[in-house]
Design an enzyme around this catalytic site. Structure first.
Site, PDB file in Angstrom:
ATOM      1  CD  GLU A 238      31.950 -28.249 -12.510  1.00  0.00           C
ATOM      2  OE1 GLU A 238      31.971 -29.372 -12.009  1.00  0.00           O
ATOM      3  OE2 GLU A 238      31.640 -27.115 -11.598  1.00  0.00           O
TER       4      GLU A 238
ATOM      5  CE  LYS B 126      28.464 -26.747  -9.074  1.00  0.00           C
ATOM      6  NZ  LYS B 126      29.977 -27.235  -9.270  1.00  0.00           N
TER       7      LYS B 126
ATOM      8  CB  CYS C 185      29.324 -30.183 -10.932  1.00  0.00           C
ATOM      9  SG  CYS C 185      30.425 -31.585 -10.191  1.00  0.00           S
TER      10      CYS C 185
ATOM     11  CB  VAL D  85      36.742 -35.167  -6.783  1.00  0.00           C
ATOM     12  CG1 VAL D  85      37.480 -34.205  -7.568  1.00  0.00           C
ATOM     13  CG2 VAL D  85      35.899 -34.682  -5.817  1.00  0.00           C
TER      14      VAL D  85
END
Lengths: 267, 267
Positions: free
Chosen positions: A38, A109, A142, A169
């Site tokens: 991304e 997205k 993501c 993350v």
């Protein structure tokens, strides 16, 4: 068909250097489809919408799109890459699909994560698929992983392969993507980035562990949390076209969509 | 609230003995909701529709329902149990919810597995929820796990807890149910059976590994593949009501149902 990803550390704001790194690394690579993370060229952790606007590009006049098109043409492969998109006054967290003939497809997205909502506009492009060398390809980005509707919608439209540029993350996603592949009997490639975005507002550490998953939910290949690597595998996409799981069961034919109305209720 | 399961080996065709075993084991147990396996009293691997018809019961005149109602009343708990249901000329792979006041709810399995299609009629009851002691409960049966739409539909209708009677022969399901809990932020109880159904047509070995999963996808409790056990845990269902995963993200509010039409297309 050879599919895979390039897991690396895009340096925040250094669009030119990141592009150069991708070009230097991928030149001469023998592949059909390579997925990048991304926001593969700008970095992820923007201060605000102003900063994003400075770094985002309009696909119709984007130096990145032009460079990647040349890269794809010279090396006869296709790429799926996260891309900070400016379109008129709007800013999208997009993924672009580029091949030897240039830009083929763009997805914006649908499900924005955390601070992305401060500076990106929510996606407004439908969940669709494109054909690349006989493979039907769906694109998700993501945090879309958390919503089973995304992979499902792409697979129901014929996707053999889900290309999934990511900047993760946490590490929930990898296990869930194995379920996404299994429940839809499709291949998936999650290309995550590595390294930190250390910005005035804080620091984010990205967790790598990119993976290629097969239609039984099996991990075909994966990377460590911090290595930079191009990882490719030859796969047989016919495995994704067979939705049969017993002689009497087919994952798609067995669905009972007339009972699934709650999923599309918008109230 | 105390939730859990009873994992055991129902002996094929021995409805009376299986019922007695359940009564003997659960008498005096301190729980709110106990989940039993799929087809908890008849066994699973029927020869044909005729054999199933002999063993199936109409809930309105079922000795099993009457006995379980007494058990629930005497012990002040609720049960969710797989049940071979006869209704006029039809035969369903059902799950019944029974409490101190008797039968509360019935769900008929929407997604039949393998040979079940030979002798069961496909379910025709909507995916709904019921309230038990302040908890909203959704019911799904075994192979329903493979269809993300099932858990999703139940959770969108407010389910805090998915009760999932099962007769699993493979072990894909357990990992996937962790994803189902995680993606919907709900508790789930998968009650699988143990032992074999050795029948003239063949032998099936069931794989146990029943589990209670929390709303982050965490395994709260689980069993081995062959032990018989009542496993209960006190859980705080408020964890299932909070769909927030960051200060800017909510797993349900962030959905974009206007983009999910492919999921309910019936063509």
């Amino acid at each position: 068909m050879i599919i895979g990803y390039y897991q690396y550390h895009p340096e925040f704001g250094a669009t030119g250097r990141n592009l150069e790194k991708v070009e230097d690394t991928l030149v001469g690579v023998d592949a059909d489809i390579i997925v990048l993370p991304e926001l593969a060229f700008t970095g992820y952790f923007f201060q605000d919408r102003e900063e994003l606007r400075e770094l985002a590009e309009d696909v119709s006049e984007s130096p990145i799109v032009q460079s990647l098109s040349r890269l794809c043409k010279n090396n006869a492969f296709y790429m799926v890459a996260g891309f900070a998109e400016r379109f008129k006054e709007r800013l999208y967290n997009s993924a672009i699909v580029i091949g030897p003939s240039g830009l083929l497809y763009r997805y914006r997205k649908l499900h924005l994560f955390h601070t992305e909502k401060e500076y990106f506009d929510p996606g407004d492009t439908p969940l669709g698929t494109i054909e690349i060398r006989g493979a039907r390809v769906g694109v998700m980005i993501c945090f879309d992983w958390a919503f089973p509707e995304v992979a499902r919608s792409l697979a129901l439209q014929g996707a053999d392969l889900l290309c999934h540029p990511s900047n993760l993350v946490l590490t929930y996603c990898q296990k869930t993507m194995r379920t996404r592949s299994l429940e839809n009997s499709v291949y998936s490639v999650t290309a995550n980035r590595t390294g930190k975005d250390a910005r005035p507002r804080g620091e984010l550490l990205f967790t790598g562990q990119s993976q290629i998953v097969g239609p039984k939910g099996e991990v075909v290949a994966s990377s460590d949390s911090d290595e930079e690597a191009v990882v490719l595998r030859a796969v047989d996409l016919s495995g994704a076209r067979n939705k049969a799981i017993t002689e009497n069961n087919d994952l798609f034919a067995d669905r009972r969509p007339e009972f699934y109305d709650a999923i599309v209720k918008t109230s």
